[in-house]
Design an enzyme around this catalytic site. Structure first.
Site, short mmCIF file in Angstrom:
data_model
loop_
_atom_site.label_atom_id
_atom_site.label_comp_id
_atom_site.label_asym_id
_atom_site.label_seq_id
_atom_site.Cartn_x
_atom_site.Cartn_y
_atom_site.Cartn_z
N GLY A 138 3.71 -4.49 -1.54
CA GLY A 138 3.61 -5.48 -0.45
C GLY A 138 4.53 -5.26 0.73
O GLY A 138 4.91 -6.21 1.39
N SER A 139 4.83 -3.97 1.03
CA SER A 139 5.71 -3.75 2.19
C SER A 139 5.02 -4.20 3.47
O SER A 139 5.67 -4.72 4.39
CB SER A 139 6.17 -2.30 2.28
OG SER A 139 5.09 -1.46 2.60
N ASN A 140 3.71 -4.04 3.56
CA ASN A 140 3.00 -4.52 4.75
C ASN A 140 3.01 -6.05 4.80
O ASN A 140 3.22 -6.63 5.85
CB ASN A 140 1.56 -4.01 4.76
CG ASN A 140 1.49 -2.59 5.30
OD1 ASN A 140 1.66 -2.36 6.49
ND2 ASN A 140 1.28 -1.63 4.41
N LEU A 168 -6.79 -3.90 -3.75
CA LEU A 168 -7.60 -2.82 -4.32
C LEU A 168 -8.98 -3.23 -4.81
O LEU A 168 -9.78 -2.36 -5.15
CB LEU A 168 -6.82 -2.14 -5.46
CG LEU A 168 -5.58 -1.38 -4.97
CD1 LEU A 168 -4.88 -0.69 -6.13
CD2 LEU A 168 -5.92 -0.37 -3.90
N ILE A 186 -14.25 -6.51 -1.67
CA ILE A 186 -14.41 -7.92 -1.30
C ILE A 186 -15.86 -8.35 -1.53
O ILE A 186 -16.78 -7.74 -0.99
CB ILE A 186 -14.01 -8.14 0.19
CG1 ILE A 186 -12.55 -7.74 0.40
CG2 ILE A 186 -14.23 -9.57 0.61
CD1 ILE A 186 -11.55 -8.51 -0.45
N ASN A 241 -8.71 -5.25 7.32
CA ASN A 241 -8.11 -4.36 6.31
C ASN A 241 -7.32 -3.28 7.03
O ASN A 241 -7.59 -2.96 8.18
CB ASN A 241 -9.22 -3.71 5.47
CG ASN A 241 -8.66 -2.80 4.38
OD1 ASN A 241 -7.67 -3.14 3.73
ND2 ASN A 241 -9.26 -1.63 4.20
N HIS A 246 -6.28 0.75 6.49
CA HIS A 246 -6.55 1.93 5.68
C HIS A 246 -5.60 3.05 6.12
O HIS A 246 -5.43 3.28 7.31
CB HIS A 246 -8.01 2.37 5.87
CG HIS A 246 -8.39 3.50 4.98
ND1 HIS A 246 -8.66 3.32 3.63
CD2 HIS A 246 -8.50 4.83 5.21
CE1 HIS A 246 -8.93 4.49 3.08
NE2 HIS A 246 -8.85 5.42 4.02
N ASP A 298 -14.28 0.47 3.31
CA ASP A 298 -13.68 1.12 4.49
C ASP A 298 -14.69 1.41 5.58
O ASP A 298 -14.70 2.50 6.17
CB ASP A 298 -12.99 2.44 4.07
CG ASP A 298 -11.96 2.22 2.99
OD1 ASP A 298 -11.27 1.18 3.03
OD2 ASP A 298 -11.85 3.06 2.08
N GLU A 318 2.12 1.83 9.83
CA GLU A 318 1.55 0.54 9.43
C GLU A 318 2.50 -0.61 9.77
O GLU A 318 2.09 -1.61 10.37
CB GLU A 318 1.24 0.53 7.94
CG GLU A 318 0.15 1.50 7.58
CD GLU A 318 -0.17 1.53 6.08
OE1 GLU A 318 -1.28 1.91 5.74
OE2 GLU A 318 0.72 1.17 5.27
C1 GRF Z 1 -0.92 0.79 2.57
O1 GRF Z 1 -0.70 2.15 2.74
C2 GRF Z 1 -2.28 0.39 3.10
O2 GRF Z 1 -2.75 1.22 4.10
C3 GRF Z 1 -3.16 0.55 1.89
O3 GRF Z 1 -2.37 0.17 0.80
C4 GRF Z 1 -1.01 0.42 1.10
C5 GRF Z 1 -0.23 -0.83 0.77
O4 GRF Z 1 1.13 -0.59 0.79
N1 GRF Z 1 -4.39 -0.18 2.06
P1 GRF Z 1 2.17 -1.78 0.62
O5 GRF Z 1 1.90 -2.44 -0.72
O6 GRF Z 1 1.95 -2.75 1.75
O7 GRF Z 1 3.51 -1.15 0.67
#
Ligand code: GRF
Length: 294
Positions: A116-118, A189, A192, A206, A208, A249, A278
């Site tokens: 969940g870094s994003n 993952l 949807i 999303n 990618h 995608d 990202e």
């Molecule tokens: C990211 O690289 C995103 O592009 C992909 O899954 C990864 C999630 O990374 N769909 P994180 O869990 O947000 O670190």
């Protein structure tokens, strides 16, 4: 402990330091002023003195920290913090729910399966934004790191299970109950289901980790993507932020950002560069998209 506080309040290390200084200086100022005021009256230092002192301190403390927070540049944090405390003990209204324009905030649900870094960056980006709020984190894994991130940020989370997601109501009533306007997939993952797509037409984004339409589709996630990019001898890769439709995608591209693939890159080193892209762009692109999309 400091790390936990930083996560809980969703602030940078520098901001945490300024906040702690504000607490310390504000606290001392409260004690000092309280005593000075009490000295004006001829009171014995008995239980009455203590009682008045405590009441005085309770009233002075919010004023002092708010005052100190201004030169410290932390007014917004403390304003919310004191409001929150006040609303918890029932002496203040709940923090304002409407944005400056008087509209209800746009509400986002983040779906994620991994660390969940994003999600963390998105939550951090919108933390003080009254117009756009992350109201829910959804995961299909009960041990996903993103759940800790949500908990630390005080955002409710929901763990979903396959049957209900794919065959039953798709958790749509739950999303509706939380007034979710947009769904953001940040490393989610599962595919949807159609039900969700038609409930949120053009409102599911999303990210990618490659330049679609290349290196997308079923099975193309995480390291598989970067390994495929390296195996194809690409000299550049990047990220694609796109709408979600019924195919993996596949939906309309909202934005792409590129980075080089360097000689000697491994899937890990490329993944790190891609994550950097990202984190730098996804929150802002979400903001632009949802602000113009309603
Ligand atoms: C990211 O690289 C995103 O592009 C992909 O899954 C990864 C999630 O990374 N769909 P994180 O869990 O947000 O670190």
């Amino acid at each position: 402990m400091l790390k936990r506080l930083q996560q809980k309040w969703n602030v940078s290390s520098l901001q945490l330091l300024l906040i702690l200084c504000t607490f310390a200086i504000g606290g001392s100022l409260t004690g000092y002023t309280g005593r000075k005021i009490l000295n004006l009256f001829d009171l014995n230092q008995d239980w009455l003195w203590v009682l008045i002192y405590v009441v005085l301190i309770t009233m002075l403390w919010p004023l002092s920290v708010i005052l100190v927070s201004i030169p410290m540049g932390q007014f917004r944090f403390f304003n919310r913090y004191i409001h929150k405390l006040g609303s918890r003990i029932g002496i203040a209204k709940k923090p304002e729910k409407l944005s400056k324009t008087g509209q209800k905030p746009i509400k986002l649900a983040i779906f994620a399966s991994g660390k969940g870094s994003n999600a963390q960056k998105i939550i951090y980006h919108f933390r003080w934004n009254p117009a756009i709020k992350v109201v829910l984190v959804v995961s299909n894994k009960s041990d996903a790191g993103v759940l800790d991130i949500a908990a630390n940020a005080g955002i409710p989370s929901l763990i979903i299970e396959k049957d209900r997601f794919f065959k039953n109501d798709g958790f749509l009533p739950y999303l509706a109950q939380n007034e979710v306007d947009f769904v953001i997939l940040a490393g989610f993952l599962w595919k949807i289901p159609e039900k969700l797509i038609s409930a949120y037409p053009g409102k599911i984004l999303n990210i990618h980790p490659a330049l679609l339409p290349k290196f997308g589709g079923k099975g193309m996630y995480g390291h598989h993507v970067h390994e495929a990019v390296l195996a194809a001898g690409e000299t550049e890769s990047g990220i694609t932020i796109h709408l979600v439709d019924e195919q993996y995608d596949h939906g309309k591209t909202i934005a792409q950002f590129k980075c080089p693939v360097l000689a000697g890159d491994t899937a890990d080193s490329l993944a790190e560069r891609i994550h950097g892209l990202e984190h730098a762009h996804f929150p802002e692109e979400i903001e632009k998209f949802v602000a113009g999309g309603r």
